[in-house]
Enzyme design. Sequence first.
Site, PDB file in Angstrom:
ATOM      1  N   ALA A  18       0.979  -1.266  -0.123  1.00 12.12           N
ATOM      2  CA  ALA A  18       0.015  -0.160  -0.031  1.00 12.12           C
ATOM      3  C   ALA A  18       0.840   1.319   0.087  1.00 12.12           C
ATOM      4  CB  ALA A  18      -1.048   0.020   1.337  1.00 12.12           C
ATOM      5  N   LYS A  19       0.278   2.380  -0.222  1.00 12.06           N
ATOM      6  CA  LYS A  19       1.085   3.549  -0.206  1.00 12.06           C
ATOM      7  C   LYS A  19       0.081   4.756   0.213  1.00 12.06           C
ATOM      8  CE  LYS A  19       5.336   5.033  -0.295  1.00 12.06           C
ATOM      9  NZ  LYS A  19       6.616   4.312   0.255  1.00 12.06           N
TER      10      LYS A  19
END
Length: 420
Positions: free
Chosen positions: A109-110
């Site tokens: 994720a980011k």
Amino acid sequence: MAISEAPATSFYQASLRQFDTAANLLRLPEELRLILRMPKRELTVNFPVRMDDGRVEMFTGYRVQHNMNCGPAKGGIRYAPDADIDEVRALAMLMTWKCAVVGIPYGGAKGGVRVDRRLLSKGELERLTRRYATEISLIIGPDLDIPAPDVNTDAQIMAWIMDTLSMHYGRNVPGIVTGKPIAIGGSQGRFEATGRGVSIVAREVAKHIGIKFEGATVVVQGFGNVGAITARLLHDMGCRVIALSDIYGAIANPNGIDVALAQKYVKEHGRLAGLPGSTVISNMQLLETPCDILVPAATEGQITFENAERIQAKLIVEGANGPTTPEADLILQRRGITVVPDILANAGGVTVSYFEWIQGRENFFWTERRVNEQLEEMMIESISRVLKKSDELNVPLRMGAYVVAISRVAEATEFRGIYP
Ligand code: NAD
């Protein structure tokens, strides 16, 4: 199977291109390709923040979860004026491969907020962080998606996120972020972990390709969490750091820079330029300085079609995410320059984030020595797996790392099947 020569138009397209090349190498079935190419979930949030002068400003933030088949999603949050969904998407995908290449049970994720942190007071930064955390609380959680620091975010920002969500839950939820201050459940060694990992990788791969590590000349672009710590550790390991840079410019000293002194200087003056004994050079000159080891540790898209022919390093260790474009990669490969890809080179940070998460769950905290030893063991294991895979397939290290990572995520995806 070769990567196309046409420049990718965006960071995300460049990341997809790397994926496609590895998927071809792996002969990955079309169905799996379709699943692994796409982010699972994307959230864009627009939110108001009351500024110190009483005005209201609107900010935009993102959180993208690329793949969660191997475990909860994991990835940093960056604050940058040019953050956008394309960049965050690319970085989320890289996180999936990064966690898989070191074999930790996370997906990728980011997060990002479009903001120039330098323009905010501490109070504004705190209000922005608490509101962004609230907005993305819909999709983050200790068993769901666990943010960490990245560009322009730090332990204090993680503390505010953790505190905000603890207030919402009505109890302490330290496991909701990693990279926290030690006083509230952070791990020993997490602050240095990414740079420590980069320096271990540099040492191991230098040995493997026959560079004499002791006395090797090193150039580092970026002097933040990753760059400064990598430079300091490589200096302490006996390398000669001959050029450094930050966003304001670059400095060089062919006799070697005392990195601890440079850190002290930056603390006092806010930038590297002016460090006694060094001369000012441009950021482009820095990348083209002849050296044994070049560590781009600033931001993406730094080694490109334009400058790849002029790079004069023997080994490039990607401290940053995505610093080399696919076109530059081909040029470096043709020129016999070894590139250690981001997903392996800077995986030390997420590895110690994993240790922090485990320590928090067990409420049993390790010594710094244990953290560093365990990190070194996992990094060395991952490096040798990637070196072996690259040798076996006769491909550059980036493809070796992608093949190791994608195989793992593909296997998990196949076992889980398609719901319903
Ligand atoms: P940071 O904000 O601590 O530092 C970034 C540094 O780069 C600063 O010194 C800044 O002045 C400099 N910089 C920015 N743009 C530049 C440019 N165009 N030229 C030269 N210098 C420039 O960020 P960080 O956490 O060190 O992250 C750096 C890179 O490493 C990013 O790509 C990030 O995604 C990646 N990364 C960070 C971590 C982590 O644990 N912090 C982990 C893995 C990867």
